[in-house]
Design an enzyme around this catalytic site. Structure first.
Site, PDB file in Angstrom:
ATOM      1  CB  SER A 259      -0.953  -0.110   1.179  1.00  0.00           C
ATOM      2  OG  SER A 259      -2.106   1.041   1.250  1.00  0.00           O
ATOM      3  CG  ASP A 587      -6.902  -3.114  -4.134  1.00  0.00           C
ATOM      4  OD1 ASP A 587      -7.353  -2.131  -3.685  1.00  0.00           O
ATOM      5  OD2 ASP A 587      -5.749  -3.333  -3.570  1.00  0.00           O
ATOM      6  CG  HIS A 640      -5.604  -2.369  -0.007  1.00  0.00           C
ATOM      7  ND1 HIS A 640      -4.835  -2.220  -1.167  1.00  0.00           N
ATOM      8  CD2 HIS A 640      -5.111  -1.460   0.926  1.00  0.00           C
ATOM      9  CE1 HIS A 640      -3.917  -1.170  -0.807  1.00  0.00           C
ATOM     10  NE2 HIS A 640      -3.841  -0.889   0.466  1.00  0.00           N
TER      11      HIS A 640
END
Length: 685
Positions: A259, A587, A640
């Site tokens: 991320s 996602d 995610h």
């Protein structure tokens, strides 16, 4: 004897409902014959009173405490039922074998390259080292990433200690909160909610341990350069990689960021080779010498639109959903909780949030009439089934014919629109935003400081200016920055000294040697490391936030947030618009275009962003929900965070860590339209 019994009976059961006491005295003088009759009479009266009391109990008002007890009872009952069912299940139920065990047994996979894990925003633990008197007993206790019990015990104290200084972006006076060190920093976000734990466990099965696996924990609230200024986090990461390289037989390191950690490590690669005092002084060949591969998980290379809504109104799809299902829960002023206002006040002190704003402006994200996702289907389930019917899903191109078309192209480039109509009508009917004039008026206006203790920077904006913002109707990625500068000037002025979101015209310009450009892949070059590999690993097939329909809040109190997502705005069935949010493929947090563009086009081959021609690979994981409770959050999830437990993803990481190359594991694996989207984005390469 009988009269004594009757007197006791009256005192205990009848007396409260009897208006006169004359019957009591009369019972003491009656004959034995009358006593029997009196007993029958009193019993009838007693039954009548009891039935009246019972009916009054049945009709009493249902109170809040009753609802709470009922809800707690249901939760406890459900928990015990699930626990009972799990205990009754046979121990021989089929469970998929962990990738680490299978690869070690069947393929002889073993530890080779050291592995460095880089967590993203929110998932890393934070602990207290110094605090205000209200934090007594919390020394070196987790304020973030744990049980979160302090939220309920002392919420305002907890929020105060998670905030940073609103001018420096560093520690407030008398408060020191630091990142939790080691693998425990981000293995679990909360008890039972894994982040890196599953990957760590599987790597351990082929021989990894503390000497060849490291969690590069850092304070994710700070701007990237400030993690070095305050904590020397970048220097410690540089030293750790060098140490692991030497102590593991001069084997290069495999870095696995997640991320926002992807942007953090991109910043690091430029920092480590830049000369001091701004950089780490490692020299131009440091990355080529020490890094084998960078395997980016859920990469937000080009930012995420949800960062705009978070700064603008502290909202996202989850808040919009709550408002749609239970209107009034978040908007209630009961007890003056002001939940979203407090969240906004704290999050606007975190400079790292700015790193996630959309990069590249309208060129990347589209304008009022165009976007790279235009024409794609919003029914991802049907689209996935159509793709599966084509046979092999392991391919290196997008043919442009898969999926379904919508009748009217969705104008995703309008990241914020005021009203559903403004998100759809032709641009010729929309007024041109005049935020420059608003910014000028704001800077010359006086401040209003009479709004109480919850300050969100909206307190300093006049009601007339707020109305003018809504009158502009639609904002793209380009002018959304002017919008945020207007509503959050302190945050933007402070954070834009550390981050940039444009596209470089000439990367050889000396200005790009400044650290503010290093986390933007469109304004920096990859290191000269031709043997290094870069992977973009992310999930697809989940509706992901792309743009928003807003309205003005009904409350005009100065301490409230004046804008909110219009949760009543919905499209047709199978539409992209749900509860005021337009969705695209992704996602759940990062749209496909942001996660995959750099590997699909920006860095593909030798480009001005990748002059060394570093090999790039896209590995997409089509989301599949868990088939049963036994799978937990799913071994084929593309979400995610949940992707960290995806077995296919874990296998890819383990194979590369054990020495495989991108071509060895199958090259690109693409399920989405990322190649087609990338072709629509006109960026000079």
């Amino acid at each position: 004897m009988a009269s004594s019994v009757l007197r006791f009976r009256k005192l205990c059961f009848i007396e409260p409902a009897v208006k006169s006491s004359s019957s009591c005295s009369s019972t003491e003088t009656t004959s034995d014959h009358n006593i029997g009759n009196f007993v029958v009479l009193e019993e009838k009266k007693s039954k009548k009173i009891k039935s009246k009391n019972i009916s009054s109990v049945g009709k009493r008002e249902w109170r809040c405490i009753d609802s709470c007890c009922w809800a707690i009872g249901c939760i406890c009952t459900a928990w015990w039922v699930l626990l009972f069912v799990c205990q009754c299940l046979p121990a021989t139920l089929p469970v998929r074998e962990a990738p680490g065990e299978r690869l070690r047994r069947d393929e002889g996979l073993a530890v080779l390259h050291p592995v460095v894990l880089v967590p993203g925003i929110v998932t890393g633990g934070l602990e207290l080292w110094e605090g205000k008197p209200c934090s007594d007993g919390l020394f070196r206790k987790r304020l973030w990433g744990g049980s979160f019990t302090e939220i309920f015990k002392r919420p305002l104290c907890w929020l105060e200690h998670l905030s940073l200084h609103n001018e420096t972006g560093l520690d407030p006076p008398d408060i020191r909160v630091r990142a939790v060190p080691g693998l425990v920093a981000a293995d679990y976000f909360a008890p039972g909610y894994f982040v890196w734990a599953v990957l760590i466990e599987n790597l351990a099965k082929i021989g990894y341990e503390g000497k060849n696996m490291y969690m590069a924990a850092y304070d994710w609230r700070l701007s990237f350069q400030n993690t070095e200024i305050r904590d020397q986090a970048l220097s410690r990461l540089k030293s750790k990689i060098e140490l692991m390289y030497v102590t593991n037989g001069y084997k290069k390191v495999v870095v696995v960021p997640h991320s926002m950690g992807v942007l953090y490590f991109l910043h690091f690669m430029k920092w480590v080779e830049s000369p001091p005092p701004m950089g780490g002084g490692g020299g131009p060949d440091w990355c080529a010498k020490h890094i084998k591969a960078v395997m980016n998980i859920g990469p937000a290379f080009l930012g995420v639109p949800k960062a705009v809504s978070n700064i603008f109104s502290a909202e996202g799809k989850d808040v919009a959903f709550v408002r749609a299902v239970a209107p009034g829960v978040l908007d209630s002023e009961l007890l003056g909780l002001q939940t979203l206002e407090h969240i906004m006040r704290v999050s606007r002190t975190w400079d790292s949030v700015i790193s996630l704003l959309p990069k590249g402006g309208d060129t990347i994200w589209g304008n009022l009439d165009w976007s790279p996702e235009e024409g794609n289907s919003c029914d991802l389930d049907k689209k996935a089934n159509a793709q599966l019917s084509t046979g092999d899903v392991n391919f290196n191109h997008s043919d442009g014919t898969r999926g379904f078309r919508v009748k009217e192209p969705v104008k995703y480039g309008r990241i914020i629109s005021f009203g559903k109509a403004a998100s759809q009508i032709p641009s010729s009917r929309l007024p041109s935003p005049d935020l420059k004039e608003l910014l000028r008026l704001r800077s010359s206006a006086g401040l209003s400081l009479s709004c109480g203790e919850v300050l969100t920077e909206y307190d300093e904006i006049s009601r007339e200016s707020i109305k003018r913002i809504a009158e502009n109707k639609a904002y793209t990625a380009q002018n959304a920055f002017d919008l945020l500068r207007f509503v959050a000037p302190k945050l933007m002025q402070r954070a834009e000294a550390h981050f940039s979101h444009g596209i470089a015209d000439n990367l050889d310009d000396p200005k790009y040697d400044h650290y503010k450009y290093w986390s933007n892949p469109l304004e920096t070059k990859l290191p000269h490391a031709p043997e290094m590999e870069i992977y973009c690993l992310y999930g697809v097939g989940i509706p992901t936030e792309r743009s928003y329909v807003y309205k003005q809040s009904p409350s005009d109190k100065c301490k409230s947030i004046p804008f909110r997502i219009d949760s009543s705005a919905d499209g047709e069935p199978d539409s992209c618009l749900k509860s005021g949010v337009y969705f695209v493929d992704g996602d759940e947090s990062v749209p496909v275009s942001s996660a995959g563009f750099m590997c699909a086009k920006g860095w593909k081959g030798r480009t001005r962003f990748n002059p060394a021609g570093i090999s790039t690979y896209i590995r997409e994981y089509r989301h599949k929900p868990p088939a049963s409770l036994l799978e937990g959050r799913g071994v084929e999830s593309g979400a995610h965070v949940d992707i960290m437990g995806n077995f296919a993803f874990i296998e890819d990481v383990m194979r590369v860590a054990a020495g495989a190359t991108g071509s060895d594991i199958g090259g690109d694996r693409i399920h989405s339209d990322i190649v087609k989207m990338s072709q629509r984005i006109n960026v000079q390469l």
